[in-house]
Scaffold this motif. Structure first.
Motif, PDB file in Angstrom:
ATOM      1  N   SER A 145       1.810  18.010  -3.283  1.00 53.91           N
ATOM      2  CA  SER A 145       2.063  16.955  -4.269  1.00 53.91           C
ATOM      3  C   SER A 145       3.238  17.292  -5.179  1.00 53.91           C
ATOM      4  O   SER A 145       3.784  16.411  -5.841  1.00 53.91           O
ATOM      5  CB  SER A 145       0.813  16.714  -5.122  1.00 53.91           C
ATOM      6  N   LEU A 146       3.645  18.560  -5.214  1.00 51.96           N
ATOM      7  CA  LEU A 146       4.724  18.992  -6.119  1.00 51.96           C
ATOM      8  C   LEU A 146       6.038  19.258  -5.396  1.00 51.96           C
ATOM      9  O   LEU A 146       7.017  19.665  -6.035  1.00 51.96           O
ATOM     10  CB  LEU A 146       4.296  20.267  -6.858  1.00 51.96           C
ATOM     11  N   THR A 147       6.092  19.019  -4.108  1.00 54.90           N
ATOM     12  CA  THR A 147       7.263  19.401  -3.316  1.00 54.90           C
ATOM     13  C   THR A 147       8.571  18.935  -3.938  1.00 54.90           C
ATOM     14  O   THR A 147       9.558  19.670  -3.960  1.00 54.90           O
ATOM     15  CB  THR A 147       7.145  18.835  -1.884  1.00 54.90           C
ATOM     16  N   PHE A 148       8.603  17.714  -4.461  1.00 53.67           N
ATOM     17  CA  PHE A 148       9.862  17.162  -4.982  1.00 53.67           C
ATOM     18  C   PHE A 148       9.885  17.104  -6.509  1.00 53.67           C
ATOM     19  O   PHE A 148      10.730  16.421  -7.082  1.00 53.67           O
ATOM     20  CB  PHE A 148      10.108  15.774  -4.379  1.00 53.67           C
ATOM     21  N   LEU A 149       8.979  17.829  -7.165  1.00 53.01           N
ATOM     22  CA  LEU A 149       9.000  17.931  -8.626  1.00 53.01           C
ATOM     23  C   LEU A 149      10.045  18.965  -9.017  1.00 53.01           C
ATOM     24  O   LEU A 149       9.978  20.118  -8.587  1.00 53.01           O
ATOM     25  CB  LEU A 149       7.621  18.335  -9.136  1.00 53.01           C
ATOM     26  N   LYS A 150      11.011  18.591  -9.833  1.00 56.99           N
ATOM     27  CA  LYS A 150      12.143  19.464 -10.125  1.00 56.99           C
ATOM     28  C   LYS A 150      11.732  20.821 -10.708  1.00 56.99           C
ATOM     29  O   LYS A 150      12.240  21.855 -10.250  1.00 56.99           O
ATOM     30  CB  LYS A 150      13.136  18.763 -11.060  1.00 56.99           C
ATOM     31  N   SER A 191       0.842  -1.197   0.000  1.00 59.93           N
ATOM     32  CA  SER A 191       0.000   0.000   0.000  1.00 59.93           C
ATOM     33  C   SER A 191       0.874   1.243   0.000  1.00 59.93           C
ATOM     34  O   SER A 191       1.875   1.299   0.721  1.00 59.93           O
ATOM     35  CB  SER A 191      -0.903   0.000   1.239  1.00 59.93           C
ATOM     36  N   LEU A 192       0.508   2.204  -0.837  1.00 60.57           N
ATOM     37  CA  LEU A 192       1.217   3.482  -0.833  1.00 60.57           C
ATOM     38  C   LEU A 192       0.292   4.598  -1.282  1.00 60.57           C
ATOM     39  O   LEU A 192      -0.759   4.375  -1.880  1.00 60.57           O
ATOM     40  CB  LEU A 192       2.484   3.439  -1.688  1.00 60.57           C
ATOM     41  N   GLU A 193       0.713   5.826  -0.999  1.00 58.10           N
ATOM     42  CA  GLU A 193      -0.021   7.019  -1.400  1.00 58.10           C
ATOM     43  C   GLU A 193       0.371   7.386  -2.829  1.00 58.10           C
ATOM     44  O   GLU A 193       1.566   7.431  -3.164  1.00 58.10           O
ATOM     45  CB  GLU A 193       0.318   8.162  -0.449  1.00 58.10           C
ATOM     46  N   SER A 194      -0.602   7.623  -3.686  1.00 53.38           N
ATOM     47  CA  SER A 194      -0.297   8.002  -5.066  1.00 53.38           C
ATOM     48  C   SER A 194       0.475   9.316  -5.096  1.00 53.38           C
ATOM     49  O   SER A 194       0.193  10.237  -4.327  1.00 53.38           O
ATOM     50  CB  SER A 194      -1.589   8.148  -5.875  1.00 53.38           C
ATOM     51  N   GLY A 195       1.456   9.389  -5.991  1.00 51.81           N
ATOM     52  CA  GLY A 195       2.204  10.627  -6.120  1.00 51.81           C
ATOM     53  C   GLY A 195       3.622  10.388  -6.606  1.00 51.81           C
ATOM     54  O   GLY A 195       3.965   9.315  -7.117  1.00 51.81           O
ATOM     55  N   LEU A 196       4.460  11.423  -6.439  1.00 54.98           N
ATOM     56  CA  LEU A 196       5.849  11.372  -6.887  1.00 54.98           C
ATOM     57  C   LEU A 196       6.730  10.624  -5.887  1.00 54.98           C
ATOM     58  O   LEU A 196       6.636  10.843  -4.681  1.00 54.98           O
ATOM     59  CB  LEU A 196       6.410  12.780  -7.066  1.00 54.98           C
ATOM     60  N   TYR A 197       7.596   9.771  -6.417  1.00 58.52           N
ATOM     61  CA  TYR A 197       8.601   9.058  -5.632  1.00 58.52           C
ATOM     62  C   TYR A 197       9.939   9.216  -6.335  1.00 58.52           C
ATOM     63  O   TYR A 197      10.012   9.645  -7.501  1.00 58.52           O
ATOM     64  CB  TYR A 197       8.231   7.572  -5.512  1.00 58.52           C
ATOM     65  N   ASN A 198      11.014   8.881  -5.639  1.00 58.61           N
ATOM     66  CA  ASN A 198      12.335   8.886  -6.249  1.00 58.61           C
ATOM     67  C   ASN A 198      12.848   7.464  -6.387  1.00 58.61           C
ATOM     68  O   ASN A 198      12.851   6.697  -5.417  1.00 58.61           O
ATOM     69  CB  ASN A 198      13.331   9.698  -5.407  1.00 58.61           C
ATOM     70  N   PHE A 199      13.277   7.131  -7.602  1.00 62.09           N
ATOM     71  CA  PHE A 199      13.902   5.842  -7.881  1.00 62.09           C
ATOM     72  C   PHE A 199      15.410   6.076  -7.844  1.00 62.09           C
ATOM     73  O   PHE A 199      15.953   6.824  -8.660  1.00 62.09           O
ATOM     74  CB  PHE A 199      13.454   5.349  -9.263  1.00 62.09           C
ATOM     75  N   TYR A 200      16.103   5.437  -6.904  1.00 64.02           N
ATOM     76  CA  TYR A 200      17.520   5.742  -6.636  1.00 64.02           C
ATOM     77  C   TYR A 200      18.389   4.508  -6.856  1.00 64.02           C
ATOM     78  O   TYR A 200      18.136   3.444  -6.296  1.00 64.02           O
ATOM     79  CB  TYR A 200      17.662   6.218  -5.191  1.00 64.02           C
ATOM     80  N   HIS A 201      19.368   4.654  -7.736  1.00 67.93           N
ATOM     81  CA  HIS A 201      20.403   3.644  -7.921  1.00 67.93           C
ATOM     82  C   HIS A 201      21.723   4.394  -7.839  1.00 67.93           C
ATOM     83  O   HIS A 201      22.101   5.109  -8.762  1.00 67.93           O
ATOM     84  CB  HIS A 201      20.253   2.931  -9.267  1.00 67.93           C
ATOM     85  N   ARG A 202      22.353   4.282  -6.701  1.00 61.94           N
ATOM     86  CA  ARG A 202      23.517   5.102  -6.389  1.00 61.94           C
ATOM     87  C   ARG A 202      24.510   5.158  -7.553  1.00 61.94           C
ATOM     88  O   ARG A 202      24.884   4.124  -8.075  1.00 61.94           O
ATOM     89  CB  ARG A 202      24.210   4.536  -5.143  1.00 61.94           C
ATOM     90  N   PRO A 203      24.945   6.356  -7.972  1.00 61.77           N
ATOM     91  CA  PRO A 203      24.692   7.656  -7.346  1.00 61.77           C
ATOM     92  C   PRO A 203      23.579   8.458  -8.032  1.00 61.77           C
ATOM     93  O   PRO A 203      23.433   9.631  -7.766  1.00 61.77           O
ATOM     94  CB  PRO A 203      26.029   8.356  -7.548  1.00 61.77           C
TER      95      PRO A 203
END
Length: 461
Positions: free
Chosen positions: A224-229, A66-78
């Motif tokens: 919802s836009l906090t982390f939108l570049k 379960s998760l909240e719909s919206g923006l997430y970050n997909f991270y593969h270092r770096p």
């Protein structure tokens, strides 16, 4: 958008979400070519949500109930890129770390909005130089008209895409905001870009009364836009632009240096405090102002004044310890301080400290990383030029954020002298201790002590 439309034509419609999908878990799987880390991590803002280890075929799978719909970050270092996820999505990702963003492709449910976002991101990166060169020299009315045409074109493409492959209201809002806030960003930048390009300009040009009319549409609290570049980039420059206007009215300023001055940055703190209500966006903007000012450190007295003001407006800032650590690291890089006890490894696998490397004669440390190959090419040319001019100096490259095997292969690919190249395993420690936040950051040292802790390869020599 050609790549996106072709992909969607081949794959068909995946985005029509059936009601029962809301009860299904989220599945994100895929393949990473030339991986640079054993893991992929999914973040919501700054909080890790889930992680997965790559298997022997460099494949992975994340499964979230379960998760909240919206923006997430997909991270593969770096590297990282944002991704829009909704409950029930089953999405596949494929990328090659040699060209992380350019190779990133989504398929499955959720592909429509995510391929739109990544294509718009890539298009915007190449578009900015074109706008600066071709549009910024124009007078304000002509510049605005050209931007209007570009915005209409982009919105039309989104609407056409949504008509053929319908996406949810939240996904549409995110994609539309990418377009609008990128447009607003260009308009905020225009007066300053234009001034720099017109040699005889004095101050910021007088603008038509309706030039900033779009500001009435700006939301300072869209969580919802906090982390939108595009949204974040706009907010950073928008706050700076408003602060400049305030400064012109209230302060005696040197227009060429105003952004470095204490009072200008205090104006920025005040504006963030009065305009922005979302906690994460407030904290992030306060952090941006703090880092920008502290990295232009001018005096201990001003640093203390700034930090007092900062704390009075953002006492519980989630980045406070990071900002406090930065201020301490800056003090530790003052002239005549001992170099920090950090260890690096040479191509033979032997460890040496920075103090040992700077034990005799003047040394210039500079920094690069494997994923940023364009930057490496530029910095390599610059160092070769400096080697010819400053023969008494030893220029030592330190590679960060790169696997050791890849670093060694790059030494040969770029014809780098192994005697003057070293590898650092702990990127975070190096970046924080040596304040490596600028691509051309360098440190001049001699006899194990710092001569200039904030030199710039392009401007300091």
């Amino acid at each position: 958008m050609t790549r996106l439309l072709l992909l969607l034509t081949l794959l068909g419609v995946w985005s029509c979400q059936e009601p029962q999908q809301k009860n299904k878990p989220v599945s994100i799987s895929g393949e990473i070519v030339n991986p640079t880390d054993p893991f992929v991590i999914l973040y919501k803002g700054e909080q890790p949500i889930d992680s997965a280890r790559l298997d022997e075929q460099n494949r992975f799978e994340l499964r979230i109930d379960s998760l909240e719909s919206g923006l997430y970050n997909f991270y593969h270092r770096p590297e990282f890129q944002y991704i829009y996820i909704e409950q029930g999505d089953s999405m596949q990702i494929r990328l090659n770390t040699v060209a992380f963003d350019e190779s990133l492709v989504f398929s499955g449910s959720g592909e429509v909005v995510n391929n739109f976002l990544i294509d718009f991101f890539l298009e915007s990166e190449s578009e900015e130089n074109l706008i600066r060169e071709a549009l910024v020299p124009m007078e304000p009315e002509a510049f605005s008209a050209k931007l209007d045409s570009l915005k209409v074109r982009n919105i039309s493409q989104l609407e056409e895409l949504n008509s053929e492959f319908p996406i949810t209201e939240g996904a549409y809002h995110t994609a539309q905001a990418s377009i609008l806030y990128k447009d607003y960003y260009y308009r905020e930048k225009y007066p300053f870009w234009h001034r720099k390009m017109i040699a005889d300009a004095e101050g910021v040009h007088e603008l038509p009364k309706d030039f900033y009319a779009y500001r009435s549409e700006v939301s300072y609290d869209d969580l919802s836009l906090t982390f939108l570049k595009p949204y974040h980039d706009f907010m950073v420059f928008h706050i700076g632009n408003l602060a400049y206007t305030s400064c012109k009215k209230a302060c005696v300023i040197d227009k060429e240096e105003v952004r470095d001055q204490l009072h200008f940055n205090q104006h920025q703190l005040k504006l963030i405090d009065s305009l922005v209500t979302g906690d994460e966006l407030r904290d992030n903007l306060f952090r941006t102002v703090a880092f920008d000012y502290l990295l232009k450190y001018d005096s201990e007295e001003n640093l203390e004044v700034f930090m007092t003001d900062f704390l009075s407006r953002s006492e519980n800032n989630r980045h406070f310890h990071e900002i406090e650590a930065l201020s301490e690291a800056i003090r530790n890089l003052s002239p005549d301080q001992q170099l920090p006890e950090l260890m690096v490894e040479n191509s033979d696998g032997n460890l040496q400290s920075l103090q040992e490397l700077a034990g005799t004669g003047p040394v210039v440390f500079y920094f690069w990383s494997g994923p940023q190959q364009h930057h490496l090419a530029n910095i390599t040319r610059r160092v070769r030029s400096l080697n010819e001019e400053y023969r008494d100096y030893r220029f030592v490259g330190i590679c960060l954020r790169t696997e050791k095997a890849r670093w060694k292969s790059m030494l040969a690919s770029y014809s780098l002298d192994p005697e003057n190249q070293y590898w650092a395993e702990d990127f975070e420690n190096f970046a924080h201790t040596l304040v490596v936040y600028h691509p051309y950051k360098s440190i001049v040292a001699k006899d194990g002590k710092i001569v200039d802790g904030f030199a710039n390869l392009n401007t300091s020599f």
